[in-house]
Design a protein around this motif. Structure first.
Motif, PDB file in Angstrom:
ATOM      1  N   THR A 137       0.853  -1.196   0.000  1.00  0.00           N
ATOM      2  CA  THR A 137       0.000   0.000   0.000  1.00  0.00           C
ATOM      3  C   THR A 137       0.890   1.248   0.000  1.00  0.00           C
ATOM      4  OG1 THR A 137      -1.665  -1.172   1.275  1.00  0.00           O
ATOM      5  CG2 THR A 137      -1.829   1.224   1.217  1.00  0.00           C
ATOM      6  N   PRO A 138       0.634   2.203  -0.895  1.00  0.00           N
ATOM      7  CA  PRO A 138       1.449   3.433  -0.935  1.00  0.00           C
ATOM      8  C   PRO A 138       1.105   4.358   0.227  1.00  0.00           C
ATOM      9  CG  PRO A 138      -0.304   3.557  -2.558  1.00  0.00           C
ATOM     10  CD  PRO A 138      -0.392   2.177  -1.961  1.00  0.00           C
ATOM     11  N   LEU A 139       2.121   5.032   0.757  1.00  0.00           N
ATOM     12  CA  LEU A 139       1.936   6.079   1.770  1.00  0.00           C
ATOM     13  C   LEU A 139       2.186   7.403   1.067  1.00  0.00           C
ATOM     14  CD1 LEU A 139       3.852   4.538   4.822  1.00  0.00           C
ATOM     15  CD2 LEU A 139       1.395   4.519   4.365  1.00  0.00           C
ATOM     16  N   GLN A 140       1.114   8.128   0.810  1.00  0.00           N
ATOM     17  CA  GLN A 140       1.229   9.339   0.019  1.00  0.00           C
ATOM     18  C   GLN A 140       1.410  10.572   0.910  1.00  0.00           C
ATOM     19  OE1 GLN A 140      -2.252   9.231  -2.526  1.00  0.00           O
ATOM     20  NE2 GLN A 140      -0.954   8.536  -4.211  1.00  0.00           N
ATOM     21  N   HIS A 141       2.298  11.482   0.442  1.00  0.00           N
ATOM     22  CA  HIS A 141       2.511  12.769   1.113  1.00  0.00           C
ATOM     23  C   HIS A 141       2.783  13.759  -0.007  1.00  0.00           C
ATOM     24  CE1 HIS A 141       3.470  15.600   4.275  1.00  0.00           C
ATOM     25  NE2 HIS A 141       4.583  15.958   3.598  1.00  0.00           N
ATOM     26  N   GLY A 142       1.829  14.575  -0.273  1.00  0.00           N
ATOM     27  CA  GLY A 142       1.930  15.482  -1.410  1.00  0.00           C
ATOM     28  C   GLY A 142       1.374  14.820  -2.662  1.00  0.00           C
ATOM     29  N   GLU A 143       2.089  15.004  -3.799  1.00  0.00           N
ATOM     30  CA  GLU A 143       1.545  14.530  -5.070  1.00  0.00           C
ATOM     31  C   GLU A 143       1.774  13.050  -5.285  1.00  0.00           C
ATOM     32  OE1 GLU A 143       3.136  16.870  -8.173  1.00  0.00           O
ATOM     33  OE2 GLU A 143       2.161  18.723  -7.495  1.00  0.00           O
ATOM     34  N   GLY A 144       2.809  12.445  -4.802  1.00  0.00           N
ATOM     35  CA  GLY A 144       3.094  11.038  -5.062  1.00  0.00           C
ATOM     36  C   GLY A 144       3.488  10.319  -3.800  1.00  0.00           C
ATOM     37  N   PRO A 145       3.530   8.979  -3.859  1.00  0.00           N
ATOM     38  CA  PRO A 145       3.893   8.190  -2.680  1.00  0.00           C
ATOM     39  C   PRO A 145       5.378   8.334  -2.374  1.00  0.00           C
ATOM     40  CG  PRO A 145       3.596   6.761  -4.574  1.00  0.00           C
ATOM     41  CD  PRO A 145       3.166   8.119  -5.012  1.00  0.00           C
ATOM     42  N   GLU A 146       5.654   8.544  -1.120  1.00  0.00           N
ATOM     43  CA  GLU A 146       7.039   8.609  -0.680  1.00  0.00           C
ATOM     44  C   GLU A 146       7.529   7.274  -0.143  1.00  0.00           C
ATOM     45  OE1 GLU A 146       7.326  11.670   2.184  1.00  0.00           O
ATOM     46  OE2 GLU A 146       7.041  13.311   0.749  1.00  0.00           O
ATOM     47  N   SER A 147       6.592   6.472   0.346  1.00  0.00           N
ATOM     48  CA  SER A 147       6.930   5.170   0.910  1.00  0.00           C
ATOM     49  C   SER A 147       5.839   4.165   0.545  1.00  0.00           C
ATOM     50  CB  SER A 147       7.072   5.247   2.431  1.00  0.00           C
ATOM     51  OG  SER A 147       8.060   6.166   2.806  1.00  0.00           O
TER      52      SER A 147
END
Length: 597
Positions: free
Chosen positions: A97-107
């Motif tokens: 599962t992506p962890l999104q912060h802003g426009e795209g996933p960071e982790s």
């Protein structure tokens, strides 16, 4: 609290950054992959862990976990493997599962389980299903073979169909070699060969084989004498002996295709009947133990059918010989013409209780009989002879109407014989030599005689009907057989026949009777022998025995003192093979009454 959840959740958890490096791992993840926290942190998750089912590295482009960074959507799977710290492969079921912060996933968070137990169970279930499917296919093959083996009493026809059924499911070609009557001292013959698309070659390989020898090391001889399957591979073929039987068996591989084969004996407890050879060409897998067992079972079933067919043919030949000996020559009476036919059943290959008879009584009267004893075997033929001889004895010196003779025969059958029920027509031909003639008859449950005039008018003689023989006295029915009389026109023909001529499973009896009436009227202009041959050809009986007896009267006045003699036939009934299937049986006049001297 979040750290406690991360560490205590019952699944492996990894957190990776956008470069695929592991930034966090929980104890379950470390346990599953067999690596410490220090070994995991900072390592590239794909390079360190991701492998295919064979332990090889996987292209980063094909990594579904890294693909989450590009798609931004969760993903899951169960086909991936992680490389354990001890070098073993760990099948996993996972979700990322992506962890999104802003426009795209960071982790990306990866949650995974050791899927080995589930995968093993799944593979075991699949293996069980595959085994069941294979077993079902084998049982279906055996069932199909069983149906085929009882489909015909003709051994050659059945074996030819059998080798065709085995290809291609159990081999690329198949051959059957047969021992006559299960005797290893006799010459073995190759009777069935099948290789798809090569009919000419297969036919050329049929025929006699070199003699069997107990000292031969040929696969065919070993299978026959040991009653055990013999496996043949490339090595066995290369080291095969050079005796004639081995060379003959080697020809199969040279003409039909090299490969592996199995030779299974066709045997029963009473002996060996031959061998079945089934082969796979090219690089197809060798025969498994299970396949050898299936082929051995098929071979034993075929051997049972062969044995039964041979025994049946022996019994049939005995019954046919008995019946042929009992169908005596027809009488030679003035200018009367007689002809007869007997044909055993073609489809069932059985001899039954059908018979015909014609003889002179003590008072000079000609009598005719057609009959059918219940049954289709040697016993039925024996009962037929018994009933025939009883009727002859009862009728010989008694100047009684046919009904009285029939009643006496029924009583004698009931009280002195074990013969079962029978149908019959017993008839006397009354009248002076030059006519007019009368047919005086009685019918015990038999199809009615057919009268055909010289002009082609045909009609059945329905009178004289009474109960079947063997029922009236036995059941105390108190029934009678009424006498019937009919004046016969000059040059007319009377046809007596058994029900096998007009009855069949596919048509109603009335239809058969109408066909017989039509054909007899159409053919009455022929010689009496040709008439019977034509009737058999047109009616085409096959389901039961057939007996035919025909009488043809001369022209009015012919045979009296002032008449003229008819032409003589070229052969005498004494030289005719009477009663053989399809044979001609004729009575021709030998006394010319036109010359008082």
């Amino acid at each position: 609290m979040l750290r406690a959840v991360f560490d205590s959740v019952g699944a492996g958890m990894l957190v990776i950054d956008s470069h695929g490096r592991i930034t966090a791992s929980n104890p379950y993840a470390q346990q599953i992959v067999g690596r410490s926290r220090e070994q995991l942190l900072g390592a590239d998750v794909h390079d360190l862990l991701h492998r295919d089912a064979d332990g090889n590295e996987v292209s980063r482009r094909g990594c579904p976990v890294l693909g989450v960074f590009d798609s931004g959507r969760p993903a899951e799977g169960s086909e991936e493997f992680y490389l354990g710290g001890d070098g073993s492969l760990v099948p996993i079921i996972w979700a990322a599962t992506p962890l999104q912060h802003g426009e795209g996933p960071e982790s990306v968070v990866i949650v995974f389980h050791n899927f080995k137990k589930h995968r093993d169970a799944s593979e075991q279930t699949a293996a069980h299903l595959a085994t069941l499917e294979e077993l079902t296919a084998q049982l279906s093959m055996v069932a199909e073979v069983s149906v085929l083996l009882i489909s015909s009493p003709q051994t050659g026809e059945v074996l030819d169909k059998l080798v065709r059924l085995l290809v291609p499911d159990l081999g690329d070609w198949a051959v059957i070699d047969l021992l006559p009557e299960g005797n290893t001292e006799k010459e073995m013959r190759r009777v069935a060969v099948h290789s798809p698309g090569d009919h000419g070659t297969a036919e050329s390989l049929k025929g006699p084989l070199p003699p069997l020898s107990r000292t031969s090391r040929a696969a065919l001889a070993r299978a026959v004498y040991s009653s055990r399957p013999v496996l043949v591979d490339a090595g066995t073929q290369a080291g095969a002996p050079d005796d004639p039987l081995a060379l003959a068996h080697r020809q199969l591989f040279e003409h039909l295709g090299e490969g592996c084969a199995v030779v299974v004996p066709m045997y029963t407890r009473r002996g060996i009947f031959g061998a079945l050879t089934v082969a796979r060409t090219g690089r197809r897998a060798a025969y498994t133990d299970a396949e050898v067992l299936v082929l051995s079972d098929i071979a034993r079933r075929a051997a049972l059918v062969i044995k039964n067919n041979w025994l049946f043919e022996q019994q049939r030949d005995m019954a046919e010989t008995l019946q042929r000996q009992l169908l005596t020559p027809l009488p030679q009476v003035d200018h009367l013409r007689f002809a007869a036919r007997y044909e055993p059943a073609k489809q069932t290959s059985e001899v039954g209780g059908d018979w015909y008879d014609a003889f002179l009584l003590a008072d000079g009267v000609t009598c005719m009989v057609i009959g059918d004893v219940v049954g289709h075997d040697l016993q039925a033929a024996a009962h037929m002879a018994e009933v025939r001889n009883m009727l002859r004895a009862l009728a010989w010196d008694r100047q009684e109407p046919p009904s009285t003779i029939m009643r006496r025969l029924d009583e004698v059958m009931t009280n002195t014989s074990d013969a079962p029920m029978a149908t019959a027509v017993f008839a006397r031909l009354d009248g002076p030599d030059g006519g007019p003639w009368h047919l005086h008859w009685v019918n015990a449950g038999h199809p009615p005689p057919l009268l055909v005039t010289a002009e082609g008018r045909a009609r059945y003689l329905p009178g004289g009907h009474g109960p079947l023989l063997g029922t009236n006295a036995a059941l105390h029915l108190g029934l009678e057989w009424p006498d019937a009389r009919e004046e016969l026109p000059a040059r007319s023909t009377v046809l007596f026949y058994t029900d096998g001529l007009v009855e069949s499973r596919g048509q109603h009896l009335d239809t058969g009777l109408e066909q017989l009436r039509h054909h007899a009227a159409d053919l009455v202009g022929l010689d009496l022998e040709e008439l019977l041959d034509g009737l058999l050809a047109r009616m085409g009986p096959s389901g039961d025995d057939v007996a035919l007896l025909a009488l043809r009267l001369p022209a009015a006045g012919q045979g009296a003192d002032h008449g003229t003699a008819p032409p003589q036939h070229a052969h005498s009934p004494a030289t005719t093979d009477r009663g053989a299937p399809g044979s001609r049986v004729e009575g021709t006049p030998v006394r010319d009454t036109s010359d008082p001297a």
